[in-house]
Design an enzyme around this catalytic site. Structure first.
Site, mmCIF file in Angstrom:
data_model
loop_
_atom_site.group_PDB
_atom_site.id
_atom_site.type_symbol
_atom_site.label_atom_id
_atom_site.label_comp_id
_atom_site.label_asym_id
_atom_site.label_seq_id
_atom_site.Cartn_x
_atom_site.Cartn_y
_atom_site.Cartn_z
ATOM 1 N N GLU A 189 0.830 -1.223 0.000
ATOM 2 C CA GLU A 189 0.000 0.000 0.000
ATOM 3 C C GLU A 189 0.859 1.266 0.000
ATOM 4 O O GLU A 189 0.670 2.177 0.794
ATOM 5 C CB GLU A 189 -0.977 0.013 1.189
ATOM 6 N N ASP A 230 1.313 -8.675 2.865
ATOM 7 C CA ASP A 230 0.000 -8.688 3.504
ATOM 8 C C ASP A 230 -0.800 -9.720 2.720
ATOM 9 O O ASP A 230 -1.223 -9.461 1.596
ATOM 10 C CB ASP A 230 -0.643 -7.302 3.414
#
Length: 333
Positions: free
Chosen positions: A73, A220
């Protein structure tokens, strides 16, 4: 993170390496009305501002004295204007891979005096599935499940793979993979396909292009330790009758057995949580290491539950993301 910095004040000596995996919460997701009112209503609005979070992040990451940092991200502008120059000053070189549909992606940093970059092998899962001969078998199996296939192809998830060479011992190479899998709670079947693509791609690099090179796989994974994805990575196989194949109901069932050749373990174990927001907490992030080549020397302790919940949940005025960084010191076997 000040307490964690006490463990990471110095860079690891030769023959050791400190790895970090961290979803840093993209500005694109932190700054929406939905985030402010629904996801993170407990977080002071100024603490969700990009400048505020970036300053905290740079301080946090610099203090880990890491040799390898895998981030998820990462906004394109944040990488170029903020993180890359800041970490460059601490001796780290950065690589970025964008998700085409979003303005965020993955970043991998490596310590320049320990490693040189040999090659990059980044892919977008959907593109690789369609066109790479490595995934032909999976492509044929998936063609029997058009609904699921369509979902996999709609996702813009990517995999970043960098092959690094030791600066002091050129015979020592390492394959560093970084990813962020599909997030939806009912998307277990999609994540299984994505991780199958990832592991086939890594296998091509670590078995064909650079035979028997050790791997580190960070990210993730949006998968708890009880999930099919975690079990598949850890055990090397998943049965076609695993419950995750029907994670989104019967009409999206897609049973297939999968396997991969690696012996991987979660270097930081299975923490109670790596993501802590108002409505959810769980372990979603991992640093998987090649058991044959690497062992864990120490895991830097995660913040205490009291620290995480001081301001109710994450992110907060003292913590720039809704995830917690995983940090471990590894040594070669």
């Amino acid at each position: 993170f000040d307490a964690r910095h006490l463990y990471t004040a110095r860079v690891c000596p030769a023959g050791r390496l400190r790895a970090v995996s961290y979803n840093i919460l993209a500005d694109a997701y932190a700054q929406t009305e939905f985030s402010r009112t629904v996801l993170y209503p407990y977080c002071a609005p100024y603490a969700l501002e990009l400048d505020y979070r970036q300053n905290l992040l740079k301080k946090e990451l610099a203090g880990y004295s890491a040799d390898l940092i895998c981030l998820q991200e990462v906004d394109k502008a944040v990488f170029a204007d903020s993180l890359a120059p800041a970490l460059d000053a601490f001796g780290l070189e950065g690589l970025f891979k964008i998700k085409e549909k979003q303005h965020e992606g993955l970043a991998t940093f490596y310590r320049r005096d320990k490693f040189g970059l040999l090659s990059r092998h980044d892919i977008a899962f959907s593109e690789a599935l369609l066109s790479d001969p490595v995934h032909r078998q999976l492509r044929e199996k998936l063609a029997e499940y058009p609904l699921v296939q369509e979902k996999v192809l709609q996702r813009s998830s990517v995999l970043q793979v960098s092959v690094l060479q030791s600066a002091t011992d050129p015979s020592r190479k390492i394959c560093v993979a970084n990813t962020h899998l599909y997030w939806h709670p009912k998307g277990g079947n999609i994540r299984l396909i994505q991780i199958a693509i990832a592991l086939s791609h890594i296998k091509h690099i670590a078995c064909d292009l650079y035979p028997s090179i050790p791997i580190i796989f960070c990210g993730d994974f949006n998968s708890t330790p009880s999930s099919g994805t975690y079990s598949f990575i850890n055990s090397g196989s998943i049965a076609e009758d695993h419950e995750d194949w029907v994670s989104n109901g019967e009409e999206e069932r897609c049973n297939m057995p999968l396997s991969h050749p690696f012996k991987l373990q979660s270097a930081c174990g299975e923490p109670a949580y790596t993501n802590y927001v108002g409505g959810f907490h769980g372990c979603l992030d991992y640093i998987f290491i090649d058991k044959n080549a690497l062992e864990v020397e120490q895991v830097i302790p995660l913040p205490s539950h009291e620290e995480v919940t001081t301001h109710q949940a994450l992110p907060s005025v003292s913590h720039p993301s809704d995830h917690i960084a995983l940090i471990c010191d590894l040594k070669w076997k």
